[in-house]
Design a protein around this motif. Sequence first.
Motif, mmCIF file in Angstrom:
data_model
loop_
_atom_site.group_PDB
_atom_site.id
_atom_site.type_symbol
_atom_site.label_atom_id
_atom_site.label_comp_id
_atom_site.label_asym_id
_atom_site.label_seq_id
_atom_site.Cartn_x
_atom_site.Cartn_y
_atom_site.Cartn_z
ATOM 1 N N VAL A 268 -60.942 -10.469 152.868
ATOM 2 C CA VAL A 268 -59.586 -9.915 152.803
ATOM 3 C C VAL A 268 -58.578 -11.030 152.597
ATOM 4 O O VAL A 268 -58.621 -12.056 153.303
ATOM 5 N N SER A 269 -57.638 -10.836 151.664
ATOM 6 C CA SER A 269 -56.543 -11.795 151.482
ATOM 7 C C SER A 269 -55.306 -11.066 150.979
ATOM 8 O O SER A 269 -55.393 -10.009 150.356
ATOM 9 N N GLY A 270 -54.145 -11.662 151.278
ATOM 10 C CA GLY A 270 -52.882 -11.122 150.788
ATOM 11 C C GLY A 270 -52.337 -9.989 151.621
ATOM 12 O O GLY A 270 -52.045 -8.904 151.102
ATOM 13 N N VAL A 271 -52.169 -10.207 152.940
ATOM 14 C CA VAL A 271 -51.651 -9.175 153.845
ATOM 15 C C VAL A 271 -50.422 -9.714 154.566
ATOM 16 O O VAL A 271 -50.414 -10.860 155.029
ATOM 17 N N ARG A 272 -49.399 -8.901 154.676
ATOM 18 C CA ARG A 272 -48.186 -9.279 155.387
ATOM 19 C C ARG A 272 -47.810 -8.184 156.392
ATOM 20 O O ARG A 272 -47.593 -7.044 156.010
ATOM 21 N N GLY A 273 -47.785 -8.550 157.688
ATOM 22 C CA GLY A 273 -47.290 -7.638 158.700
ATOM 23 C C GLY A 273 -48.325 -7.117 159.663
ATOM 24 O O GLY A 273 -47.985 -6.702 160.771
ATOM 25 N N SER A 274 -49.606 -7.101 159.288
ATOM 26 C CA SER A 274 -50.623 -6.577 160.176
ATOM 27 C C SER A 274 -51.871 -7.422 160.031
ATOM 28 O O SER A 274 -51.899 -8.414 159.293
ATOM 29 N N ALA A 275 -52.927 -7.036 160.744
ATOM 30 C CA ALA A 275 -54.165 -7.808 160.723
ATOM 31 C C ALA A 275 -54.886 -7.675 159.388
ATOM 32 O O ALA A 275 -54.756 -6.663 158.694
ATOM 33 N N GLY A 276 -55.662 -8.691 159.079
ATOM 34 C CA GLY A 276 -56.494 -8.606 157.884
ATOM 35 C C GLY A 276 -57.551 -7.534 158.024
ATOM 36 O O GLY A 276 -57.764 -6.713 157.128
ATOM 37 N N VAL A 277 -58.227 -7.546 159.173
ATOM 38 C CA VAL A 277 -59.213 -6.519 159.511
ATOM 39 C C VAL A 277 -58.819 -5.950 160.871
ATOM 40 O O VAL A 277 -58.704 -6.679 161.853
ATOM 41 N N ASP A 278 -58.607 -4.640 160.929
ATOM 42 C CA ASP A 278 -58.133 -3.975 162.147
ATOM 43 C C ASP A 278 -59.046 -2.788 162.420
ATOM 44 O O ASP A 278 -59.129 -1.855 161.625
ATOM 45 N N VAL A 279 -59.758 -2.832 163.555
ATOM 46 C CA VAL A 279 -60.675 -1.756 163.912
ATOM 47 C C VAL A 279 -60.313 -1.239 165.296
ATOM 48 O O VAL A 279 -60.341 -1.994 166.270
ATOM 49 N N SER A 280 -59.952 0.033 165.374
ATOM 50 C CA SER A 280 -59.611 0.668 166.646
ATOM 51 C C SER A 280 -60.535 1.847 166.877
ATOM 52 O O SER A 280 -60.603 2.763 166.058
ATOM 53 N N ASN A 281 -61.248 1.795 168.002
ATOM 54 C CA ASN A 281 -62.186 2.848 168.379
ATOM 55 C C ASN A 281 -61.814 3.208 169.811
ATOM 56 O O ASN A 281 -62.362 2.667 170.763
ATOM 57 N N THR A 282 -60.805 4.077 169.961
ATOM 58 C CA THR A 282 -60.014 4.076 171.184
ATOM 59 C C THR A 282 -60.268 5.209 172.161
ATOM 60 O O THR A 282 -59.421 5.493 173.001
ATOM 61 N N GLY A 283 -61.389 5.879 172.084
ATOM 62 C CA GLY A 283 -61.696 6.817 173.150
ATOM 63 C C GLY A 283 -61.883 6.075 174.459
ATOM 64 O O GLY A 283 -62.714 5.175 174.564
ATOM 65 N N SER A 284 -61.115 6.432 175.461
ATOM 66 C CA SER A 284 -61.086 5.619 176.685
ATOM 67 C C SER A 284 -62.401 5.636 177.438
ATOM 68 O O SER A 284 -62.643 4.776 178.284
ATOM 69 N N THR A 285 -63.254 6.618 177.155
ATOM 70 C CA THR A 285 -64.563 6.659 177.816
ATOM 71 C C THR A 285 -65.699 6.615 176.813
ATOM 72 O O THR A 285 -66.842 6.910 177.144
ATOM 73 N N SER A 286 -65.388 6.237 175.569
ATOM 74 C CA SER A 286 -66.411 6.227 174.523
ATOM 75 C C SER A 286 -67.474 5.162 174.783
ATOM 76 O O SER A 286 -67.186 4.062 175.235
ATOM 77 N N ASP A 287 -68.726 5.500 174.461
ATOM 78 C CA ASP A 287 -69.818 4.539 174.559
ATOM 79 C C ASP A 287 -70.071 3.797 173.255
ATOM 80 O O ASP A 287 -71.000 2.999 173.161
ATOM 81 N N ILE A 288 -69.268 4.050 172.245
ATOM 82 C CA ILE A 288 -69.456 3.401 170.948
ATOM 83 C C ILE A 288 -69.127 1.915 171.048
ATOM 84 O O ILE A 288 -68.116 1.520 171.632
ATOM 85 N N GLU A 289 -69.990 1.108 170.457
ATOM 86 C CA GLU A 289 -69.782 -0.343 170.402
ATOM 87 C C GLU A 289 -69.593 -0.736 168.939
ATOM 88 O O GLU A 289 -70.562 -0.891 168.209
ATOM 89 N N PRO A 290 -68.367 -0.853 168.473
ATOM 90 C CA PRO A 290 -68.146 -1.129 167.049
ATOM 91 C C PRO A 290 -68.747 -2.458 166.621
ATOM 92 O O PRO A 290 -68.729 -3.436 167.372
ATOM 93 N N VAL A 291 -69.264 -2.478 165.400
ATOM 94 C CA VAL A 291 -69.778 -3.699 164.788
ATOM 95 C C VAL A 291 -68.713 -4.217 163.831
ATOM 96 O O VAL A 291 -68.386 -3.559 162.834
ATOM 97 N N VAL A 292 -68.154 -5.380 164.158
ATOM 98 C CA VAL A 292 -67.131 -6.018 163.314
ATOM 99 C C VAL A 292 -67.563 -7.460 163.158
ATOM 100 O O VAL A 292 -67.289 -8.308 164.021
ATOM 101 N N ALA A 293 -68.253 -7.768 162.072
ATOM 102 C CA ALA A 293 -68.935 -9.057 161.975
ATOM 103 C C ALA A 293 -68.868 -9.623 160.563
ATOM 104 O O ALA A 293 -68.813 -8.884 159.569
ATOM 105 N N ASN A 294 -68.837 -10.961 160.497
ATOM 106 C CA ASN A 294 -68.991 -11.695 159.238
ATOM 107 C C ASN A 294 -67.932 -11.343 158.198
ATOM 108 O O ASN A 294 -68.197 -11.362 156.994
ATOM 109 N N ASN A 295 -66.744 -11.046 158.665
ATOM 110 C CA ASN A 295 -65.611 -10.830 157.766
ATOM 111 C C ASN A 295 -64.857 -12.146 157.563
ATOM 112 O O ASN A 295 -64.756 -12.963 158.479
#
Length: 327
Positions: A268-295
């Motif tokens: 990712v390149s050329g971003v202004r104002g927010s993250a290059g890579v943004d991952v939100s998995n926001t269930g407060s009791t979720s068992d999901i473990e997001p994979v965010v790797a090698n970016n």
Amino acid sequence: MTGVQTCALPIYTGSTSDIEPVVANNTVSDVNNVAVWVNANRLVPTKLEGNTGAADTWRVMALAGHLVADLTLPRPGLPIAIQSYSYDGLTVDYGVTLTVGEGVVVKTLGSSYASLDVYGSLVVNGTVADPVVFTSIMDDTAGGDTNLDGNATVPTPGSWGGIGGFDAAGEPMSMVVDHAEVRYAELDVSAQSGSETGLDPTQSSVSVTNSRFVHGSHLFVAVLGPVTVTGNTVENVGASEYVSYGVHVFEAGRSEAISPVTVSGNTVSGVRGSAGVDVSNTGSTSDIEPVVANNTVSDVNNVAVWVNANRLVPTTLGGNSASLHPR
């Protein structure tokens, strides 16, 4: 049909009409606009076949309205383009699949409202050698000078409305995109119907892999179903092309509705104002473990990678890197 200064065959039906126009086996030449234009509430591909255009004509069949039966590209006859008019581009209806094969160039014309909106399914099967390209009709670098004006018009970010994904209660959508290139507009999926659950096999799902997003383009995915975003490039150069985010994946809702997310190997390149890579998995009791790797992130004036989840596992968050001036 020859010697026409506007569209040779413009066909319109009412926005709530059940009419399925038959526009077939027409031959068009010497027209300084699209050869065939069909704007209808019900577009059936088998009723729109066999149209051809000569080299002195914009050799496309421009469609606007609702696709109500499956369509596979390429197909014989004029290439398909997306037009905005009384409809904001082309809509793939619930239960309908648009399949786009390797090397196809899909161009858009009319305005920034010319979009491809997917309520059913989009399947894009490009290859390394022959990616599928979605771009403006003003882009002569893909598919040639379709509008026959030389360099008189050039595309800019926002020249068309991009690719959208949408769902509704009990009506999931799906998107599988591999080896595509989206230019001058974004891919933006908002499919978070509250009736879906992570255990429902008919939930909406998105997979975008090995694709490029350039010239003011980015990738946004908000679904409750599974998401795979891997091996993609988001590249925007200079102030005129900068976007507010690069890759943004968002899941929020009941914890049982949140599904696995993999965002890996993206550049990712050329971003202004927010993250290059943004991952939100926001269930407060979720068992999901997001994979965010090698970016890999560069030229971003905010955090390189941002992950927000109930369960963060370091081994699934490794290998991310940044250069130049991300924070």
